[in-house]
Each structure stands twice: as C-alpha cells, then as structure tokens.
Design an enzyme around this catalytic site. Structure first.
Site, short mmCIF file in Angstrom:
data_model
loop_
_atom_site.label_atom_id
_atom_site.label_comp_id
_atom_site.label_asym_id
_atom_site.label_seq_id
_atom_site.Cartn_x
_atom_site.Cartn_y
_atom_site.Cartn_z
N PHE A 22 0.83 -1.21 0.00
CA PHE A 22 0.00 0.00 0.00
C PHE A 22 0.86 1.27 0.00
O PHE A 22 0.86 2.05 -0.97
CB PHE A 22 -0.95 -0.06 1.21
CG PHE A 22 -1.50 1.26 1.66
CD1 PHE A 22 -2.08 2.14 0.76
CD2 PHE A 22 -1.47 1.61 3.02
CE1 PHE A 22 -2.61 3.37 1.19
CE2 PHE A 22 -1.99 2.82 3.45
CZ PHE A 22 -2.55 3.71 2.53
N ASP A 42 10.46 -6.28 -3.29
CA ASP A 42 9.28 -6.81 -2.58
C ASP A 42 9.20 -8.31 -2.86
O ASP A 42 9.50 -8.75 -3.98
CB ASP A 42 8.01 -6.11 -3.09
CG ASP A 42 6.83 -6.23 -2.15
OD1 ASP A 42 6.43 -7.39 -1.86
OD2 ASP A 42 6.32 -5.21 -1.69
N GLN A 87 9.93 0.21 3.53
CA GLN A 87 8.54 -0.02 3.98
C GLN A 87 8.26 -1.50 4.20
O GLN A 87 7.26 -1.86 4.82
CB GLN A 87 7.53 0.49 2.93
CG GLN A 87 7.81 1.88 2.40
CD GLN A 87 7.81 2.95 3.47
OE1 GLN A 87 6.89 3.02 4.28
NE2 GLN A 87 8.84 3.78 3.49
N SER A 131 6.16 2.87 13.69
CA SER A 131 4.71 2.80 13.90
C SER A 131 4.32 3.41 15.24
O SER A 131 5.10 3.38 16.21
CB SER A 131 4.30 1.33 13.85
OG SER A 131 3.12 1.11 14.58
N TYR A 155 4.74 -7.05 17.23
CA TYR A 155 4.87 -6.07 16.14
C TYR A 155 5.48 -4.77 16.65
O TYR A 155 6.43 -4.24 16.07
CB TYR A 155 3.48 -5.81 15.51
CG TYR A 155 3.47 -4.67 14.51
CD1 TYR A 155 4.05 -4.82 13.25
CD2 TYR A 155 2.88 -3.44 14.82
CE1 TYR A 155 4.06 -3.78 12.33
CE2 TYR A 155 2.88 -2.39 13.90
CZ TYR A 155 3.46 -2.56 12.67
OH TYR A 155 3.46 -1.53 11.77
N ASN A 184 -1.91 5.03 11.70
CA ASN A 184 -3.07 4.59 10.90
C ASN A 184 -3.22 5.28 9.54
O ASN A 184 -4.06 6.15 9.36
CB ASN A 184 -4.37 4.78 11.69
CG ASN A 184 -4.41 3.86 12.90
OD1 ASN A 184 -3.74 4.15 13.89
ND2 ASN A 184 -5.10 2.75 12.80
N VAL A 185 -2.39 4.84 8.63
CA VAL A 185 -2.40 5.42 7.29
C VAL A 185 -3.59 4.87 6.49
O VAL A 185 -3.95 3.70 6.64
CB VAL A 185 -1.08 5.09 6.56
CG1 VAL A 185 -0.98 5.87 5.26
CG2 VAL A 185 0.12 5.39 7.46
N ASP A 286 -4.66 -4.05 21.36
CA ASP A 286 -5.11 -2.78 20.81
C ASP A 286 -4.98 -1.65 21.82
O ASP A 286 -5.17 -1.85 23.01
CB ASP A 286 -6.59 -2.88 20.41
CG ASP A 286 -6.77 -2.77 18.91
OD1 ASP A 286 -5.75 -2.71 18.20
OD2 ASP A 286 -7.93 -2.74 18.47
N1 LIG Z 1 -0.57 1.13 6.96
C1 LIG Z 1 -0.44 1.66 8.15
O1 LIG Z 1 -1.38 2.22 8.71
C2 LIG Z 1 0.87 1.59 8.89
C3 LIG Z 1 0.95 2.13 10.18
C4 LIG Z 1 2.17 2.07 10.86
C5 LIG Z 1 3.27 1.52 10.25
N2 LIG Z 1 3.15 0.98 9.00
C6 LIG Z 1 4.34 0.37 8.40
O2 LIG Z 1 4.48 0.90 7.09
C7 LIG Z 1 5.07 -0.08 6.23
C8 LIG Z 1 4.23 -0.29 5.00
O3 LIG Z 1 2.93 -0.69 5.41
P1 LIG Z 1 1.75 -1.00 4.38
O4 LIG Z 1 0.50 -0.63 5.06
O5 LIG Z 1 2.08 -0.45 3.05
O6 LIG Z 1 1.84 -2.58 4.36
P2 LIG Z 1 1.73 -3.60 3.10
O7 LIG Z 1 1.57 -4.94 3.69
O8 LIG Z 1 0.72 -3.11 2.13
O9 LIG Z 1 3.17 -3.45 2.46
C9 LIG Z 1 4.30 -4.12 2.96
C10 LIG Z 1 5.02 -4.73 1.77
O10 LIG Z 1 6.20 -5.39 2.26
C11 LIG Z 1 6.35 -6.59 1.52
N3 LIG Z 1 7.14 -7.54 2.32
C12 LIG Z 1 6.76 -8.18 3.45
N4 LIG Z 1 7.73 -9.01 3.87
C13 LIG Z 1 8.75 -8.89 2.98
C14 LIG Z 1 10.02 -9.50 2.87
N5 LIG Z 1 10.44 -10.42 3.74
N6 LIG Z 1 10.82 -9.14 1.83
C15 LIG Z 1 10.40 -8.21 0.92
N7 LIG Z 1 9.19 -7.62 0.98
C16 LIG Z 1 8.37 -7.95 1.99
C17 LIG Z 1 4.94 -7.08 1.28
O11 LIG Z 1 4.84 -7.99 0.21
C18 LIG Z 1 4.20 -5.78 1.04
O12 LIG Z 1 4.16 -5.45 -0.34
C19 LIG Z 1 5.27 -1.31 7.10
O13 LIG Z 1 6.58 -1.29 7.61
C20 LIG Z 1 4.27 -1.11 8.22
O14 LIG Z 1 4.65 -1.78 9.40
C21 LIG Z 1 1.99 1.00 8.31
#
Ligand SMILES: NC(=O)c1ccc[n+]([C@@H]2O[C@H](COP(=O)([O-])OP(=O)(O)OC[C@H]3O[C@@H](n4cnc5c(N)ncnc54)[C@H](O)[C@@H]3O)[C@@H](O)[C@H]2O)c1
Length: 325
Positions: A22, A42, A87, A131, A155, A184-185, A286
C-alpha cells in the site's frame, strides 16, 4: 507545504522496499511521476503485482522480487542507490501475537539487513517505517516522542528494535537514518481484504457490498488517521533533512483525533448506506486512544500535512467506488 516543490537532482535513485504494498506503491508512483529512478524490492508476500504493474513499462522502474531476510538480496538492491525508503514489513498487531518468530525474522532481521546493505553501499539516507504502536500502554495524549510506555505486541517490539538499530547505525556508522512513526495510514490501494485488513478500506468495501462491518469493541476508540499523501510528504522531507536530525524517530500523523464509530457513520453517509455495524470483542494488544503530537516532525523535518482527515477520506472513498469489486 506538501511535497510538490521537493526536488532531487536528475538521475537520483530511490529504493522502495515493500514497494508492491500500500504505502510503498504510492511512494513509487509519486517518485516515478517526478521523473526519478525507482527500484522496488518486494517478495509479494502481502503486496500485489497489480499495485506495480502500471509502472512496469516505465524505463525508470525496476522491480526486484526478493526477500529482505536475505542479506545478499538487500546488498544487490542497494547498489547505486541514493535514498532507501524502507517499507517492507509484516503489519498487523494481532497477527504478530500469533506469529512472533516470523515478525522477528522479517521486521527486525530484515530491517537490519537493509540498514547494513545501505551502509555498505554508501546510501545517503535510510528512511524507514516505524509505527505508533511503539507507544504501547503509555496513557498520555497526544503521543509524544520520548514518552513511550510498555509494548503490547511483538509487532510493536519489532518497530522499537528498528528504531534502536536506526539510532545505532547513525551513531556508530554515520548512516543517516530517520524513523517515521506512522499513525493509521489510509488511502488508495490499501488492501480491504482479510482478517487483518485496516478498518477504513475494509468498511468501505463491506458497505459498498451491503455487508455489516464488525467494529472491535464499542467503537469509542480514537485514532489519528493519516492520509497517504501526508506520509509521502514525510518520506520526501526526511530524505532532505539535515544530518543533525538523523538517528531519531518522528510521529507522522494528521494531528487530529477521530472516533471509530464517527468514522463509520461518516462512511455510511458518504456512501448513502443505512447499515448497522456489529459490535465485536476488543482486540488483544489494541490501544484505546492514539493521536499524535506532530510538532517534532514539523520543527525538524519541515513536515506540514497538506491533507486533513476529511479531505483524505473523500478522496479515498472516490477511489474505492471506482476500483473496488
Ligand atoms: N498502513 C499503516 O497504517 C501503517 C501504520 C504504521 C506503520 N506501517 C508500516 O508501514 C510499512 C508499510 O505498510 P503498508 O500498510 O504499506 O503494508 P503492506 O503490507 O501493504 O506493504 C508491505 C510490503 O512489504 C512486503 N514484504 C513483506 N515481507 C517482505 C520481505 N520479507 N521481503 C520483501 N518484501 C516484503 C509485502 O509484500 C508488502 O508489499 C510497514 O513497515 C508497516 O509496518 C503502516
């Protein structure tokens, strides 16, 4: 304001790990639109090829299908890279409670591999996703850097470990690292499916399909929902930040407070639905309330979120109306 005016020199190379997910795919899109070279690493474990397929024909885009658990893969991916936007990780608090070992391997070891690869390749800046979960059970609001409580999930622990390594890599090896504590994106291309999906895309999809969404608890939990464009701005500004502000983590949020139940009824109204939610049990790990003080990012990174929650929500709803099955 925003990121429209931020520029890098011609031929700048960005490596976006988790670029098929995402947040990563949104970063790739903006960087390509700005004319920079983008490498996406990825393993497609959670990301989707569909998220990056529109970029595949762009000569500035390279996709490496690989796993950050493998140091060699990380080192190869970092060759010639100016900025890493890391990411890749497994998200979800409840899933990490079920699978702590996997989270350790991917989120801690994988991130350490990426930092090491960035160091070995002389990368200019290593910006990584942390996060809001690092605040754990700290009750004071708004959440402020330096006032973290006890962690509530594996996590959260992985993200705190990333921050500690980030600090060390700046101090010991002079690698400029910046951690972004996302709150919370939400926005386009966030996965609405599965037990661990984020609430906004999940509720939109369920409402569009006339299903009754389940709200965990009474819905009176609050969050600082952050529109994706603000997160992109934070990443680009972090790349531009001075060496002096490296080795630290920053809250990246909107700076507002939305109650989940209100968000639910706003979505119903915007989608023209009159559907009662189902109230389920509170989820383990939570946090009841989570909203951010974003003054540190404003002051040291020049972060000025352009999009309010309401503006972001309207744009997100429009996108899902067009793209949701
Ligand atoms: N979405 C949110 O609200 C949010 C909030 C806080 C932190 N985050 C952090 O932001 C980052 C991105 O989040 P997101 O929502 O886009 O998540 P997402 O799951 O959509 O994207 C994460 C990507 O990482 C890839 N991935 C996972 N394990 C992998 C590995 N071993 N090697 C290579 N690629 C790998 C996945 O295939 C995926 O495409 C993450 O680190 C997440 O912890 C997100």
């Amino acid at each position: 304001m925003g990121y429209q005016d931020i520029t890098f020199s011609n031929g700048t190379v960005f490596l976006v790990t988790g670029g098929a997910g995402f947040i990563g795919s949104n970063l790739c899109e903006v960087l390509l639109d700005k004319g920079y070279r983008v490498i996406c690493l990825d393993d497609l474990s959670n990301g989707k090829h569909g998220n990056i397929s529109p970029f595949m024909s762009n000569p500035n885009f390279t996709f490496i299908k690989g796993d950050i658990r493998h140091l060699d893969t990380c080192i190869q991916a970092c060759i010639g890279v100016d900025y890493v936007l890391h990411q890749a990780a497994w998200g979800s608090v409840p899933k990490s409670i079920e699978m702590p070992l996997l989270y350790e391997e991917i989120n801690i070891k994988g991130t350490l591999n990426m930092m090491e690869a960035a160091r070995q390749n002389g990368v200019k800046k290593f910006v990584y996703a942390s996060s809001s979960s690092v605040y754990g059970d700290e009750p004071s609001l708004p959440k402020k850097e330096g006032k973290e409580g006890n962690l509530l999930s594996p996590y959260a622990l992985t993200k705190r470990a990333n921050e500690e390594y980030g600090k060390l890599y700046t101090k010991l090896y002079n690698l400029d690292t910046i951690g972004l504590r996302y709150f919370n994106v939400f926005g386009k291309r966030q996965d609405p499916n599965g037990a661990y999906a984020a609430v906004i895309p999940k509720f939109i999809k369920q409402l569009l399909n006339n299903k009754r969404p389940i709200i965990d608890g009474d819905g009176k939990q609050s969050r600082d929902f952050t529109y994706i464009e603000n997160v992109i701005e934070a990443n680009l500004k972090a790349c531009k930040a001075s060496h002096e502000v490296s080795g630290q983590a920053y809250n990246i949020a909107c700076g507002s407070k939305e109650y989940l139940i209100d968000v639910y009824y706003e979505l119903c109204k915007a989608l023209g639905k009159d559907i009662m939610p189902i109230f389920g049990p509170v989820r383990k790990g939570d946090i009841k309330h989570s909203n951010a003080d974003i003054s540190k990012a404003k002051e040291l990174l020049g972060y000025e979120p352009d999009y309010s929650f309401t503006q972001g929500l309207a744009l997100t709803i429009d996108w899902y109306k067009e793209n949701c099955d």
